[in-house]
Design a protein around this motif. Structure first.
Motif, PDB file in Angstrom:
ATOM      1  N   TRP A 107       0.939   4.120 -13.732  1.00  0.00           N
ATOM      2  CA  TRP A 107       0.944   5.211 -12.602  1.00  0.00           C
ATOM      3  C   TRP A 107       1.404   6.371 -14.316  1.00  0.00           C
ATOM      4  CZ3 TRP A 107       4.476   7.269  -8.159  1.00  0.00           C
ATOM      5  CH2 TRP A 107       4.164   8.819  -8.548  1.00  0.00           C
ATOM      6  N   LEU A 115      -4.457   4.925  -7.607  1.00  0.00           N
ATOM      7  CA  LEU A 115      -3.641   3.544  -7.488  1.00  0.00           C
ATOM      8  C   LEU A 115      -2.347   3.020  -6.380  1.00  0.00           C
ATOM      9  CD1 LEU A 115      -1.426   6.618 -10.069  1.00  0.00           C
ATOM     10  CD2 LEU A 115      -2.429   4.274 -10.475  1.00  0.00           C
ATOM     11  N   SER A 116      -2.432   2.949  -6.021  1.00  0.00           N
ATOM     12  CA  SER A 116      -2.262   2.172  -4.674  1.00  0.00           C
ATOM     13  C   SER A 116      -3.408   1.125  -3.941  1.00  0.00           C
ATOM     14  CB  SER A 116      -2.253   3.176  -3.346  1.00  0.00           C
ATOM     15  OG  SER A 116      -1.062   3.949  -3.409  1.00  0.00           O
ATOM     16  N   ALA A 127      -4.029  -5.872  -6.657  1.00  0.00           N
ATOM     17  CA  ALA A 127      -3.624  -6.550  -7.654  1.00  0.00           C
ATOM     18  C   ALA A 127      -2.026  -8.164  -6.890  1.00  0.00           C
ATOM     19  CB  ALA A 127      -2.653  -5.891  -8.847  1.00  0.00           C
ATOM     20  N   ILE A 179       3.098   3.150  -4.078  1.00  0.00           N
ATOM     21  CA  ILE A 179       3.401   4.528  -5.063  1.00  0.00           C
ATOM     22  C   ILE A 179       3.188   5.588  -4.546  1.00  0.00           C
ATOM     23  CG2 ILE A 179       1.062   5.418  -6.622  1.00  0.00           C
ATOM     24  CD1 ILE A 179       2.453   2.990  -7.572  1.00  0.00           C
ATOM     25  N   TRP A 216       0.984  -1.158  -0.528  1.00  0.00           N
ATOM     26  CA  TRP A 216      -0.197   0.378   0.235  1.00  0.00           C
ATOM     27  C   TRP A 216       0.976   0.970  -0.174  1.00  0.00           C
ATOM     28  CZ3 TRP A 216      -4.245  -1.588  -0.766  1.00  0.00           C
ATOM     29  CH2 TRP A 216      -5.357  -2.478  -0.183  1.00  0.00           C
ATOM     30  N   GLY A 248       1.720  -1.883 -11.228  1.00  0.00           N
ATOM     31  CA  GLY A 248       1.612   0.237 -10.744  1.00  0.00           C
ATOM     32  C   GLY A 248       1.447   1.017 -11.059  1.00  0.00           C
ATOM     33  N   ALA A 260       3.115  -7.070  -8.499  1.00  0.00           N
ATOM     34  CA  ALA A 260       2.538  -5.983  -8.244  1.00  0.00           C
ATOM     35  C   ALA A 260       2.422  -4.656  -8.609  1.00  0.00           C
ATOM     36  CB  ALA A 260       1.577  -6.419  -7.242  1.00  0.00           C
ATOM     37  N   SER A 261       3.380  -4.390  -7.517  1.00  0.00           N
ATOM     38  CA  SER A 261       4.081  -2.848  -7.279  1.00  0.00           C
ATOM     39  C   SER A 261       4.721  -2.163  -8.654  1.00  0.00           C
ATOM     40  CB  SER A 261       5.464  -3.287  -7.047  1.00  0.00           C
ATOM     41  OG  SER A 261       5.143  -3.561  -5.330  1.00  0.00           O
ATOM     42  N   LEU A 275      -5.323   0.202  -6.757  1.00  0.00           N
ATOM     43  CA  LEU A 275      -5.190  -1.093  -7.749  1.00  0.00           C
ATOM     44  C   LEU A 275      -4.048  -2.174  -6.898  1.00  0.00           C
ATOM     45  CD1 LEU A 275      -5.888   0.962 -10.505  1.00  0.00           C
ATOM     46  CD2 LEU A 275      -7.060  -0.936 -10.110  1.00  0.00           C
ATOM     47  N   THR A 276      -2.816  -1.324  -7.048  1.00  0.00           N
ATOM     48  CA  THR A 276      -1.589  -1.633  -6.574  1.00  0.00           C
ATOM     49  C   THR A 276      -1.872  -3.546  -5.760  1.00  0.00           C
ATOM     50  OG1 THR A 276      -0.712  -0.004  -7.317  1.00  0.00           O
ATOM     51  CG2 THR A 276       0.767  -2.126  -6.249  1.00  0.00           C
TER      52      THR A 276
END
Length: 450
Positions: A223, A353-354, A360, A179, A176, A219, A215-216, A356-357
């Protein structure tokens, strides 16, 4: 939580983030007490749920604001959320273990109220500074654990960390913050801001967090694709901090210190791989066990012969509550994706975006089940929902107020019951299974007398 016409400063969320930082550098409960390391975090979340629900019972203005927030969402979102929770209740009532499932259901109802309360606040500069503090505390938990194991033990592994019973629980908190930590570098003129993504990535490399890495990076790529104006700067910052993070990990965490002291590389890469069921076979097993209307809460954990976590949030919803709630969950994820792309305000785009990451990562790990990670999921969801203005006060039937009070009361009673059973039995520390498998608690999640 102080109420006003506009979204409030993040007073409550700031206190919660501070506690998460404290949990992330805990020198009181050491790794030889893994059950308490995990369960105390869950008890913290339970206490927060109880506090929010009690506030709803006795605070009429808060009830009004939460109804306003719910009504501020689009009709599609409201319908999906309502359908999800109605069918989840039916699944729990008629599932394999209704006495367990219903108790768990009202815990999630409390988390829903908690998320709506977060939507009444707004993320601020203080929030992002506290993200940095959490990253710093997580890094020192790994650094100290690795250093002790390397210089006074047989060498570091990904299990020799402080504050978390399993390195994946720390990774689930980290996801979390990836981003937001890069966002701090993007908008800050201070070089110290680089420290936080660097340390976050250093821990990621040291703990061999492949799911977190995928995942990171996904993301970050999303972005960069969305933000044409800052695309090159985002990529440059990400590549720089990833590279320095890798160097910090190799030099100060793993494998160089272990190699110098013990003449061999770190064994950490293999520590969890041999003990974790193949994801594909686990997911196939979960889908085979599923029913159209779900097994009900705790139906999977009490019947599974494999891991009690399916390590996939969609399959988790499918197993517990059935096909339609799983479709609702996926539809809400797609709506979130669309809203993040369309969002113009930069800070809320970063929050989205965080989210969504994190979602994911939840497709390969139990991000939405572990206590602190779940708490951050509620926080980010609430903040993102709070980006839209509240609707003007609307008249609604009295039964809505009654329903909120009854649901809040049942949530309080359910969480107190769930926690008291665990505490009364001394967390099952003296009668623990050989392999501690996490779910709501760490081990003994489905004792016959619970």
């Amino acid at each position: 939580m102080t109420l006003s016409r506009k979204n409030n400063p993040p007073v409550v969320s700031s206190l919660i983030l501070l506690v998460i930082a404290i949990f992330s550098f805990n020198l009181y409960l050491l790794p030889d007490k893994p059950v308490l390391l995990y369960d105390t975090k869950r008890l913290f979340v339970c206490a927060l749920v109880i506090g929010v629900c009690l506030s709803l019972i006795f605070w009429a203005e808060l009830r009004i604001r939460l109804v306003q927030r719910y009504m501020s969402a689009s009709i599609g979102v409201r319908t999906l959320v309502a359908t999800f929770f109605v069918l989840a209740l039916i699944a729990d009532l008629f599932g394999l273990y209704p006495n367990k499932g219903v108790v768990h259901y009202f815990y999630f109802i409390g988390l829903l109220f908690f998320t709506l309360c977060f939507s009444l606040e707004r993320p601020s500069l203080k929030s992002f500074k506290l993200f940095g503090l959490i990253i710093l505390c997580g890094f020192f938990s790994v650094f100290i654990g690795y250093s002790v194991a390397t210089f006074w033990g047989d060498g570091a592994t990904i299990r020799t960390i402080l504050s978390y019973a399993n390195p994946r629980f720390l990774n689930q908190v980290q996801v979390w913050l990836v981003i937001p930590s890069l966002y701090m570098v993007l908008v800050s003129k201070s070089r110290i801001s680089y420290l936080f993504p660097v340390l976050n990535f250093a821990v990621m490399f040291a703990l061999d967090a492949r799911g977190l890495a995928v995942a990171s990076i996904g993301g970050i790529i999303l972005w960069a694709l969305i933000d044409r104006k800052n695309r090159h700067e985002i990529i440059k910052i990400a590549l720089f901090t990833l590279t320095i993070g890798l160097l910090i990990s190799v030099i100060f965490l793993s494998p160089l210190p272990t190699y110098i002291m013990h003449g061999e590389g770190s064994r950490s890469l293999l520590d969890l791989r041999d003990n974790t069921a193949n994801r594909w076979s686990l997911w196939y097993y979960g889908i085979e066990m599923s029913r159209f209307f779900g097994l009900g809460g705790d139906g999977y954990v009490c019947t599974s012969t494999q891991e009690i976590r399916p390590h996939n949030s969609v399959i988790y919803v499918l197993l517990n509550w059935g096909v339609i709630p799983a479709l609702c969950y996926m539809a809400l994820g797609l709506i979130l994706f669309k809203q993040v792309i369309q969002e113009k305000r930069y800070r809320y785009r970063v929050i989205g975006l965080s989210l969504l990451t994190g979602l994911a990562y939840s497709l390969v790990s139990s991000v939405l089940d572990s206590p602190l990670s779940l708490l951050l999921a509620c926080l980010f969801t609430g903040w993102f929902c709070g980006r839209t203005p509240l609707v003007k006060p609307v008249d609604y039937p009295r039964w809505v107020t009654g329903l909120l009070i009854i649901a809040s009361l049942l949530s309080v009673l359910s969480v107190i019951y769930k926690a008291s059973q665990r505490i009364k039995n001394d967390f099952y520390i003296h009668n623990e299974e050989s392999v501690l498998r996490p779910q709501f608690w760490l081990g003994n999640n489905c004792p016959h007398h619970d």
